[in-house]
Design an enzyme around this catalytic site. Structure first.
Site, PDB file in Angstrom:
ATOM      1  N   GLU A 182      31.569 -43.456 -18.540  1.00  0.00           N
ATOM      2  CA  GLU A 182      31.712 -42.061 -18.971  1.00  0.00           C
ATOM      3  C   GLU A 182      32.701 -41.960 -20.116  1.00  0.00           C
ATOM      4  O   GLU A 182      33.421 -42.905 -20.427  1.00  0.00           O
ATOM      5  CB  GLU A 182      32.147 -41.197 -17.786  1.00  0.00           C
ATOM      6  CG  GLU A 182      33.313 -41.780 -16.997  1.00  0.00           C
ATOM      7  CD  GLU A 182      34.512 -40.872 -16.951  1.00  0.00           C
ATOM      8  OE1 GLU A 182      34.763 -40.188 -17.956  1.00  0.00           O
ATOM      9  OE2 GLU A 182      35.191 -40.850 -15.914  1.00  0.00           O
TER      10      GLU A 182
ATOM     11  N   LYS B  84      34.246 -30.764 -22.385  1.00  0.00           N
ATOM     12  CA  LYS B  84      34.090 -31.585 -21.186  1.00  0.00           C
ATOM     13  C   LYS B  84      32.734 -31.215 -20.574  1.00  0.00           C
ATOM     14  O   LYS B  84      32.553 -30.129 -20.043  1.00  0.00           O
ATOM     15  CB  LYS B  84      35.232 -31.290 -20.208  1.00  0.00           C
ATOM     16  CG  LYS B  84      35.197 -32.135 -18.940  1.00  0.00           C
ATOM     17  CD  LYS B  84      36.351 -31.739 -18.018  1.00  0.00           C
ATOM     18  CE  LYS B  84      36.265 -32.476 -16.689  1.00  0.00           C
ATOM     19  NZ  LYS B  84      37.304 -32.011 -15.740  1.00  0.00           N
TER      20      LYS B  84
ATOM     21  N   VAL C 114      31.306 -37.403 -14.762  1.00  0.00           N
ATOM     22  CA  VAL C 114      30.506 -38.236 -13.855  1.00  0.00           C
ATOM     23  C   VAL C 114      29.089 -37.681 -13.751  1.00  0.00           C
ATOM     24  O   VAL C 114      28.102 -38.407 -13.867  1.00  0.00           O
ATOM     25  CB  VAL C 114      31.175 -38.318 -12.470  1.00  0.00           C
ATOM     26  CG1 VAL C 114      30.221 -38.936 -11.454  1.00  0.00           C
ATOM     27  CG2 VAL C 114      32.468 -39.123 -12.541  1.00  0.00           C
TER      28      VAL C 114
ATOM     29  N   ASP D  61      35.668 -24.034  -5.126  1.00  0.00           N
ATOM     30  CA  ASP D  61      35.731 -24.924  -6.290  1.00  0.00           C
ATOM     31  C   ASP D  61      35.295 -26.320  -5.855  1.00  0.00           C
ATOM     32  O   ASP D  61      36.068 -27.077  -5.260  1.00  0.00           O
ATOM     33  CB  ASP D  61      37.157 -24.947  -6.853  1.00  0.00           C
ATOM     34  CG  ASP D  61      37.229 -25.615  -8.225  1.00  0.00           C
ATOM     35  OD1 ASP D  61      36.244 -26.283  -8.595  1.00  0.00           O
ATOM     36  OD2 ASP D  61      38.261 -25.481  -8.910  1.00  0.00           O
TER      37      ASP D  61
ATOM     38  N   SER E  28      33.223 -29.804  -7.241  1.00  0.00           N
ATOM     39  CA  SER E  28      32.767 -30.491  -8.451  1.00  0.00           C
ATOM     40  C   SER E  28      31.254 -30.674  -8.451  1.00  0.00           C
ATOM     41  O   SER E  28      30.634 -30.983  -7.434  1.00  0.00           O
ATOM     42  CB  SER E  28      33.440 -31.861  -8.568  1.00  0.00           C
ATOM     43  OG  SER E  28      32.872 -32.609  -9.618  1.00  0.00           O
ATOM     44  N   ALA E  29      30.668 -30.530  -9.650  1.00  0.00           N
ATOM     45  CA  ALA E  29      29.235 -30.785  -9.817  1.00  0.00           C
ATOM     46  C   ALA E  29      28.896 -32.255  -9.608  1.00  0.00           C
ATOM     47  O   ALA E  29      27.720 -32.593  -9.425  1.00  0.00           O
ATOM     48  CB  ALA E  29      28.784 -30.344 -11.209  1.00  0.00           C
ATOM     49  N   ASP E  30      29.924 -33.125  -9.647  1.00  0.00           N
ATOM     50  CA  ASP E  30      29.675 -34.554  -9.387  1.00  0.00           C
ATOM     51  C   ASP E  30      29.005 -34.744  -8.028  1.00  0.00           C
ATOM     52  O   ASP E  30      28.154 -35.624  -7.858  1.00  0.00           O
ATOM     53  CB  ASP E  30      30.990 -35.342  -9.404  1.00  0.00           C
ATOM     54  CG  ASP E  30      31.675 -35.336 -10.757  1.00  0.00           C
ATOM     55  OD1 ASP E  30      31.065 -34.847 -11.725  1.00  0.00           O
ATOM     56  OD2 ASP E  30      32.824 -35.819 -10.831  1.00  0.00           O
TER      57      ASP E  30
ATOM     58  N   LYS F   6      39.379 -38.439  -6.535  1.00  0.00           N
ATOM     59  CA  LYS F   6      40.719 -38.288  -7.103  1.00  0.00           C
ATOM     60  C   LYS F   6      41.688 -37.725  -6.055  1.00  0.00           C
ATOM     61  O   LYS F   6      41.364 -36.802  -5.310  1.00  0.00           O
ATOM     62  CB  LYS F   6      40.665 -37.385  -8.329  1.00  0.00           C
ATOM     63  CG  LYS F   6      39.926 -37.999  -9.510  1.00  0.00           C
ATOM     64  CD  LYS F   6      39.987 -37.098 -10.732  1.00  0.00           C
ATOM     65  CE  LYS F   6      39.309 -37.740 -11.925  1.00  0.00           C
ATOM     66  NZ  LYS F   6      37.847 -37.757 -11.812  1.00  0.00           N
TER      67      LYS F   6
END
Length: 697
Positions: A43, A106, A126, A158, A160-162, A179
């Site tokens: 990435e 981003k 990602v 919230d 993540s779209a990951d 993370k």
């Protein structure tokens, strides 16, 4: 071949392929995917948002090198001016890193259409990297850590779209877990809901890592002990066609792991700063990583660098195992690795004598002249093989030496990797070649004994090494072997549908293979003759006498026209003809579709070959020339290395020039070392290419 000055037409760096709209593949990546070689996606948010300058660029390049060193090809994915690029060049990577943050978006899934439509630049997250990797066929992706459910995410929603991308895009993601700034237990629960197979890698007790530390307090469902185990899992995953991703968590190397209590305190302090400054949305993660780096006085940044490099290594090993390739690009004496080019040709012990008598010119009159004597390993096939070994990484060589003192000496002068398939014949003497150079360095006389290659490299021997043909992307053959051995070599090429690169070696034997049946000689797809050899080959193929005596001393315009006239007679028989024109340079006749996709030159098929075009490359200036005997062979090695790496045609020629330059400045036919590593070689020939482009007319 003496190189005098540079001249190359401009080259495009990428191939736009009609199959992937808005996506451009670097030629090396396109070639690797076409030939099922292991590729690891990388990435680019680490470059644009994850780390400060210059650590972002340095780390990105080091990560790519880790992938190469462990058996795979890196494909860093990013967006430049609305174009999604798979395999950023060093220049593009640096350019993207230097752009102001407010000019680089981003990019996750939702951002891709906007960035492409507006012609903007972006770093792929990602999720976005997975999408692009899957579109072009890359199966394994290495990153630092994935996004997840944010702390208090059950309130803020919230997420993540990951995570959703892992649930719908079949790419294997190798990372150091989620993370540490996120809610890891809830993230793992969410992944389970999405049907994502989650495993730890070589983790004591199967504990799932949490980025900066090795223990998140959660266990993964499965633990994989080796790259092969991971590859086996991915193989089954692909066969089942589940259409969801796999997440492999690799603990950070122990020596770089942070103290969990101290890291947790830093994360909470950074969270307070984010809340106070009103940071929200996709800016939260880069803000927190930067704040934590400041709070920990840079130790978290060093941990981040260490874990991403380690993840790249593991991903490369897994990708190599999945492709059936070796786990390292370096040659190993204890085993054969697939996809090694194969050279069949002569190995010779060279004895050279250079007259140092400055008072008189050398005449072949029986007089005694003071001379400097040197001994070196030689032979066209052997020279090319050693050059490829040092520039490309590995090669197989089928050649022959006698079981005598000269044979022992020759073997001692050769890399051990080239001796794996060496034939040692008790009944034949090792080939010996004596070269006489005058005080100006020009070769005046060559005396050679070549019988061993005619007698010892037999069809039976070649058939016994058929596995070397089976696993080769390209066969290189010189003209020193017998016609029977050439016939068997071409039969193996026919059996495995391999292209053959023919080095004619000498004007008197250059036409030898073209007396064989056409259904065999059609597998010779590339040749590199000088003008005398070209004339011989034209006569052998056409059956007509060429009424022309080649002369490189004539005016260049006239020489080029005469050479083009010869090339037209046989160009349809080959994918590429590299005609060497002495100190003028080289004239290439090649398939028109190879101009920006040199991998076409490795096409073994012969039907419907596109029309040819010609391109002249003037020879570069080379200072401090020491030896001219191996320049042509090193040119072959450099050209073939770049070709096998999927470079564009102009880069292949530039690589040939650079390798030949090193040979001209070396005491031996093949330099002891061309460059310190593959990156240095690539940097050098790309510098050469830029110079050629700047001087082009």
């Amino acid at each position: 071949m003496l190189f005098r000055r540079y001249l190359l037409p401009a080259a495009t760096k990428f191939i736009r392929t009609k199959h992937y709209q808005h996506i451009e593949l670097h030629p090396e990546i396109k070639y690797a995917l076409r030939h099922d070689q292991p590729v690891v996606a990388l990435e680019s948010t680490i470059i644009t948002h994850g780390m400060p300058m210059p650590e972002n660029v340095t780390t990105a390049l080091q990560v790519e090198e880790q992938v190469r060193q462990h058996g795979a090809i890196p494909a860093t994915i990013g967006i430049i001016d609305g174009c999604i690029k798979v395999g950023l060049t060093g220049e593009e990577l640096t350019s993207l890193a230097k752009k102001p943050r407010n000019e680089v978006i981003k990019c996750s899934r939702r951002d891709l259409p906007y960035v492409v439509a507006r012609g903007q630049s972006g770093g792929t997250t990602v999720a976005a990297t997975m999408i692009v990797a899957h579109r072009v066929g890359i199966k394994v992706f290495a990153t630092g850590g994935i996004g997840g459910v944010h702390r208090e995410g059950h309130v803020s929603m919230d997420v993540s779209a990951d995570l959703t991308e892992l649930g719908r895009t079949p790419v294997a993601v190798v990372c150091s877990g989620v993370k540490s700034i996120l809610d890891i237990p809830r993230t793992l629960e969410y992944l389970e809901t999405q049907g994502v197979c989650v495993a730890s890698f070589d983790s004591p007790g199967g504990v799932f890592p949490d980025f900066y530390t090795r223990d998140s307090g959660c266990k993964a469902a499965y633990n994989l002990s080796t790259p092969q185990e991971a590859a086996d899992l991915l193989r089954s995953w692909r066969e089942l066609k589940l259409q969801s991703g796999v997440l492999i968590g690799v603990p950070i190397p122990e020596e770089f792991a942070a103290d969990k209590a101290k890291m947790e305190a830093a994360i909470k302090a950074a969270g307070v700063q984010a809340l106070a400054q009103g940071v929200t949305g996709k800016e939260v993660t880069p803000f927190l990583l930067s704040a934590i780096a400041n709070i920990t006085q840079g130790s978290s940044l060093q941990a981040n660098i260490a874990l991403i490099k380690n993840n790249a290594k593991v991903a490369a090993q897994i990708a190599a195992a999945l492709a059936g390739a070796p786990a390292t690009k370096q040659s190993e004496d204890n085993g054969e690795s697939p996809k090694k080019p194969l050279v069949v040709g002569a190995s010779i012990l060279d004895l050279s004598f250079t007259v140092d008598d400055q008072k008189r010119d050398m005449q072949l009159d029986g007089a005694t002249y003071s001379a400097v004597a040197k001994q070196a390993a030689g032979g066209v096939g052997r020279n090319i093989a050693e050059g490829i070994y040092k520039l490309y990484g590995d090669v197989n060589l089928i050649s022959a030496v006698g079981k005598d003192q000269m044979g022992e000496t020759l073997l001692q002068l050769m890399p051990k990797a080239l001796q794996r398939s060496m034939i040692q014949d008790e009944s034949q003497a090792t080939s010996l070649c004596s070269l006489i150079f005058d005080k100006f360095g020009d070769c005046k006389l060559i005396l050679g004994n070549m019988e061993i290659h005619q007698c010892s490299i037999t069809p039976e021997t070649l058939r016994a090494h058929r596995h070397l043909f089976r696993d080769a992307p390209l066969v290189i053959m010189d003209s020193n072997i017998s016609e029977q051995a050439m016939e068997c070599t071409l039969q193996q090429a026919q059996r495995y549908q391999l292209p053959v690169f023919f080095e004619p070696t000498d004007m008197f034997i250059a036409g030898k293979p073209f007396h064989l049946p056409p259904d065999l000689t059609q597998h010779i797809r590339l040749i590199k003759p000088n003008l005398q050899e070209l004339k011989t080959i034209v006569e052998a193929i056409t059956g007509q006498t060429v009424d022309w005596q080649p002369n490189t001393k004539v005016e260049r315009v006239q020489l080029l026209q005469q050479t083009k006239d010869l090339l037209k007679k046989i160009e349809s028989c080959f994918n590429c003809i590299i005609a060497t024109l002495g100190d003028h340079g080289v004239l290439l006749s090649f398939r028109a579709d190879a101009a920006n996709d040199a991998s076409c030159l490795l096409d073994a098929t012969t039907s419907e070959v596109p029309p040819h075009t010609t391109r002249f490359y003037a020879a570069p200036i080379v200072p401090n020339i020491v030896n001219v005997s191996g320049a042509g062979d090193s040119f072959c090695a450099g050209f073939i290395t770049a070709l096998l790496q999927g470079r564009i045609l102009d880069e292949c020629v530039a690589a040939g020039f650079v390798a030949a330059e090193r040979a001209l400045q070396s005491e031996s036919a093949v330099p002891a070392t061309y460059f310190s590593n593959a990156v240095a070689f690539e940097d050098r020939y790309k510098q050469t290419l830029k110079t050629l482009q700047q001087q082009s007319i």
